[in-house]
Design a protein around this motif. Sequence first.
Motif, PDB file in Angstrom:
ATOM      1  N   ARG A   3       3.633 -24.495   6.954  1.00 55.77           N
ATOM      2  CA  ARG A   3       5.028 -24.792   7.252  1.00 55.77           C
ATOM      3  C   ARG A   3       5.941 -24.283   6.137  1.00 55.77           C
ATOM      4  N   ILE A   4       5.516 -24.471   4.895  1.00 58.93           N
ATOM      5  CA  ILE A   4       6.318 -24.041   3.738  1.00 58.93           C
ATOM      6  C   ILE A   4       6.449 -22.527   3.704  1.00 58.93           C
ATOM      7  N   ILE A   5       5.360 -21.829   4.001  1.00 58.28           N
ATOM      8  CA  ILE A   5       5.407 -20.367   4.033  1.00 58.28           C
ATOM      9  C   ILE A   5       6.398 -19.886   5.089  1.00 58.28           C
ATOM     10  N   PHE A  57      -0.445 -21.732  -3.824  1.00 58.44           N
ATOM     11  CA  PHE A  57       0.538 -22.554  -4.520  1.00 58.44           C
ATOM     12  C   PHE A  57       0.157 -24.020  -4.333  1.00 58.44           C
ATOM     13  N   GLU A  58       0.706 -24.868  -5.195  1.00 58.20           N
ATOM     14  CA  GLU A  58       0.380 -26.294  -5.156  1.00 58.20           C
ATOM     15  C   GLU A  58       1.464 -27.068  -4.404  1.00 58.20           C
ATOM     16  N   LEU A  59       1.019 -28.087  -3.685  1.00 55.90           N
ATOM     17  CA  LEU A  59       1.942 -28.946  -2.960  1.00 55.90           C
ATOM     18  C   LEU A  59       2.447 -30.073  -3.857  1.00 55.90           C
ATOM     19  N   PRO A  60       3.689 -30.508  -3.663  1.00 56.34           N
ATOM     20  CA  PRO A  60       4.150 -31.706  -4.368  1.00 56.34           C
ATOM     21  C   PRO A  60       3.333 -32.913  -3.901  1.00 56.34           C
ATOM     22  N   GLU A  61       2.964 -33.770  -4.833  1.00 61.03           N
ATOM     23  CA  GLU A  61       2.171 -34.956  -4.483  1.00 61.03           C
ATOM     24  C   GLU A  61       2.875 -35.805  -3.438  1.00 61.03           C
ATOM     25  N   SER A  62       4.205 -35.959  -3.600  1.00 63.67           N
ATOM     26  CA  SER A  62       4.956 -36.826  -2.687  1.00 63.67           C
ATOM     27  C   SER A  62       4.963 -36.269  -1.269  1.00 63.67           C
ATOM     28  N   GLU A 108      -6.891 -30.668   6.028  1.00 62.42           N
ATOM     29  CA  GLU A 108      -6.140 -30.194   7.195  1.00 62.42           C
ATOM     30  C   GLU A 108      -4.641 -30.407   6.989  1.00 62.42           C
ATOM     31  N   ALA A 109      -4.270 -31.550   6.377  1.00 67.33           N
ATOM     32  CA  ALA A 109      -2.853 -31.833   6.112  1.00 67.33           C
ATOM     33  C   ALA A 109      -2.274 -30.815   5.127  1.00 67.33           C
ATOM     34  N   GLU A 110      -3.038 -30.479   4.094  1.00 68.64           N
ATOM     35  CA  GLU A 110      -2.578 -29.501   3.101  1.00 68.64           C
ATOM     36  C   GLU A 110      -2.360 -28.134   3.758  1.00 68.64           C
ATOM     37  N   LYS A 111      -3.302 -27.735   4.601  1.00 69.77           N
ATOM     38  CA  LYS A 111      -3.184 -26.434   5.270  1.00 69.77           C
ATOM     39  C   LYS A 111      -1.949 -26.395   6.160  1.00 69.77           C
ATOM     40  N   MET A 112      -1.711 -27.468   6.905  1.00 74.12           N
ATOM     41  CA  MET A 112      -0.550 -27.522   7.789  1.00 74.12           C
ATOM     42  C   MET A 112       0.754 -27.458   6.998  1.00 74.12           C
ATOM     43  N   LEU A 113       0.838 -28.224   5.909  1.00 71.99           N
ATOM     44  CA  LEU A 113       2.050 -28.243   5.094  1.00 71.99           C
ATOM     45  C   LEU A 113       2.305 -26.885   4.435  1.00 71.99           C
ATOM     46  N   LYS A 114       1.248 -26.273   3.915  1.00 69.18           N
ATOM     47  CA  LYS A 114       1.413 -24.968   3.273  1.00 69.18           C
ATOM     48  C   LYS A 114       1.856 -23.909   4.283  1.00 69.18           C
ATOM     49  N   SER A 139       8.854 -23.318  -3.617  1.00 72.23           N
ATOM     50  CA  SER A 139       9.335 -21.955  -3.394  1.00 72.23           C
ATOM     51  C   SER A 139       8.148 -21.002  -3.521  1.00 72.23           C
ATOM     52  N   VAL A 140       7.886 -20.246  -2.459  1.00 68.90           N
ATOM     53  CA  VAL A 140       6.735 -19.347  -2.437  1.00 68.90           C
ATOM     54  C   VAL A 140       7.223 -17.932  -2.132  1.00 68.90           C
ATOM     55  N   ASN A 141       6.930 -17.022  -2.996  1.00 71.52           N
ATOM     56  CA  ASN A 141       7.307 -15.632  -2.777  1.00 71.52           C
ATOM     57  C   ASN A 141       6.153 -14.929  -2.067  1.00 71.52           C
ATOM     58  N   VAL A 142       6.202 -14.929  -0.733  1.00 74.69           N
ATOM     59  CA  VAL A 142       5.094 -14.395   0.066  1.00 74.69           C
ATOM     60  C   VAL A 142       5.204 -12.874   0.128  1.00 74.69           C
ATOM     61  N   LYS A 143       4.360 -12.222  -0.642  1.00 76.54           N
ATOM     62  CA  LYS A 143       4.384 -10.760  -0.708  1.00 76.54           C
ATOM     63  C   LYS A 143       3.053 -10.129  -0.341  1.00 76.54           C
ATOM     64  N   ASN A 144       1.982 -10.914  -0.441  1.00 71.85           N
ATOM     65  CA  ASN A 144       0.650 -10.341  -0.262  1.00 71.85           C
ATOM     66  C   ASN A 144       0.231 -10.333   1.209  1.00 71.85           C
ATOM     67  N   PHE A 145       0.424  -9.181   1.878  1.00 76.21           N
ATOM     68  CA  PHE A 145       0.003  -9.021   3.270  1.00 76.21           C
ATOM     69  C   PHE A 145      -1.190  -8.076   3.383  1.00 76.21           C
TER      70      PHE A 145
END
Length: 453
Positions: free
Chosen positions: A369-371, A311-316, A361-367, A122-128
């Motif tokens: 997507r989560i945002i 924010f941190e990604l779940p390891e799984s 690159e995988a972390e950036k893509m997942l983050k 859960s990411v509270n995206v407020k910083n624009f």
Amino acid sequence: MKLSKNYEKLEKSAVKLTVTVDKADIEETYKKVTANYTKNAQIPGFRKGHVPAKVLETKYGEALKADTLSEVIDASLNEIFSDEKETENRPLPYAQPAMEKMPEFELGKDLVYSVTYDVFPSVNVKNFSGITVKEPQVTVGDAELAEELKGIQERNATVTDKTSSEGVAKNDIVTINYSELDDSGNVIEGSKREGFVFTVGSGENIYKIDDEILGMKKDETKEITKTYKKDDADKELAGKTKKISVTVKAIKVRDLPALDDELAQDVNSKYKTLDDLKADLKRQMETALKRRLAEIKNNDLLSQLVEKNQFELPESMLQAELDGRWRMMAQQFQTTTDQLERMMASSGQAKEAMLDAWKPEAEKMLKSRIIIENLLKERNISVTPEEIEAQYAKIAEEGGMTVEEVKKHYEDPRSKEYLIDDAKEAKLYEELYKEVKVSKGDKMTFAELFRQR
């Protein structure tokens, strides 16, 4: 089932769930398990289905407790995770709840156990603040259209062999054998290559010897000595002098068809004239340009949002993404994942090292997507049936189809779901671009824009 639950947030979007199940449910489940054992147990001296409970408990006491524990835990977790109010605390599909130690079991007492698992971040995206998205400046004009038409000519060209008396010229397609020589003129081991094909003038050969082979004839061999600039893009060549032996094995010339109505009809029977082809080609280019610019802008925006909202990604989740990429690579090589690992190992590439290289690159893509998922949910983005109809019309116009053809394509429920998701994201981006600054980026050609991929 009467139970209580408590969630404790852990690092990397993991949670610890502690569940307390009422003793009455424990006793009821124990009785059901015992009754099932009684029905099926075969013990000498007792008829099947008539074994006293005390005898069963003496012989199968630990098994009765273990089965009761298993049933209670499974039933309570299923009840918790099937609750629609618990969507934020459901485990990820590839992150099964793990129990560090088995709970204590005693009839007449509540059962307390804990499991840990990963949940969707859960990411509270407020910083624009300070976000500026740059949009490359590209146009589709006569020059860009001419370049695309040239490509069509080349794809429809006929290729013929040159005569033995004709030498290599620019734009010829040549086949060469080559090898690198040492100072004594001997072939350097591992540098020999036969049957290498390239178009002269394209620079698509390792030693960049396009100009040096001009005028050579079929079966002619030539030793070329070439010194490369210190700032050459190829670091293996920069500042070095190479001696290369080259033998021309074949020279072919590409005969381009005329740009006329006949070529247009050869490309597709729907075109009657060259002007028809040009008009449709320009429409396709403008659609591709619009999509590519949107992709670049969106990627730029997401990269900045990821940077500003850490924010941190779940390891799984990360591991599942890397495993998926590994399986996809195996499919591309038309092999199994195990065979791919052995194949990579034989060439000196370890699987773990490759996965580590893919991680950023995988972390950036997942983050990213989560945002997007969190913003869609937070802003309650939805689309109406009328907006979907408008989407059908837009796709039809961009693809040169009828609305009925588009609707038929999206008849499948899953395909329509993808369309709805795309429409929601497009709506979200419209909102976001009202909150950030969009400025003009570098001027570039249509071809340069797509080479950036």
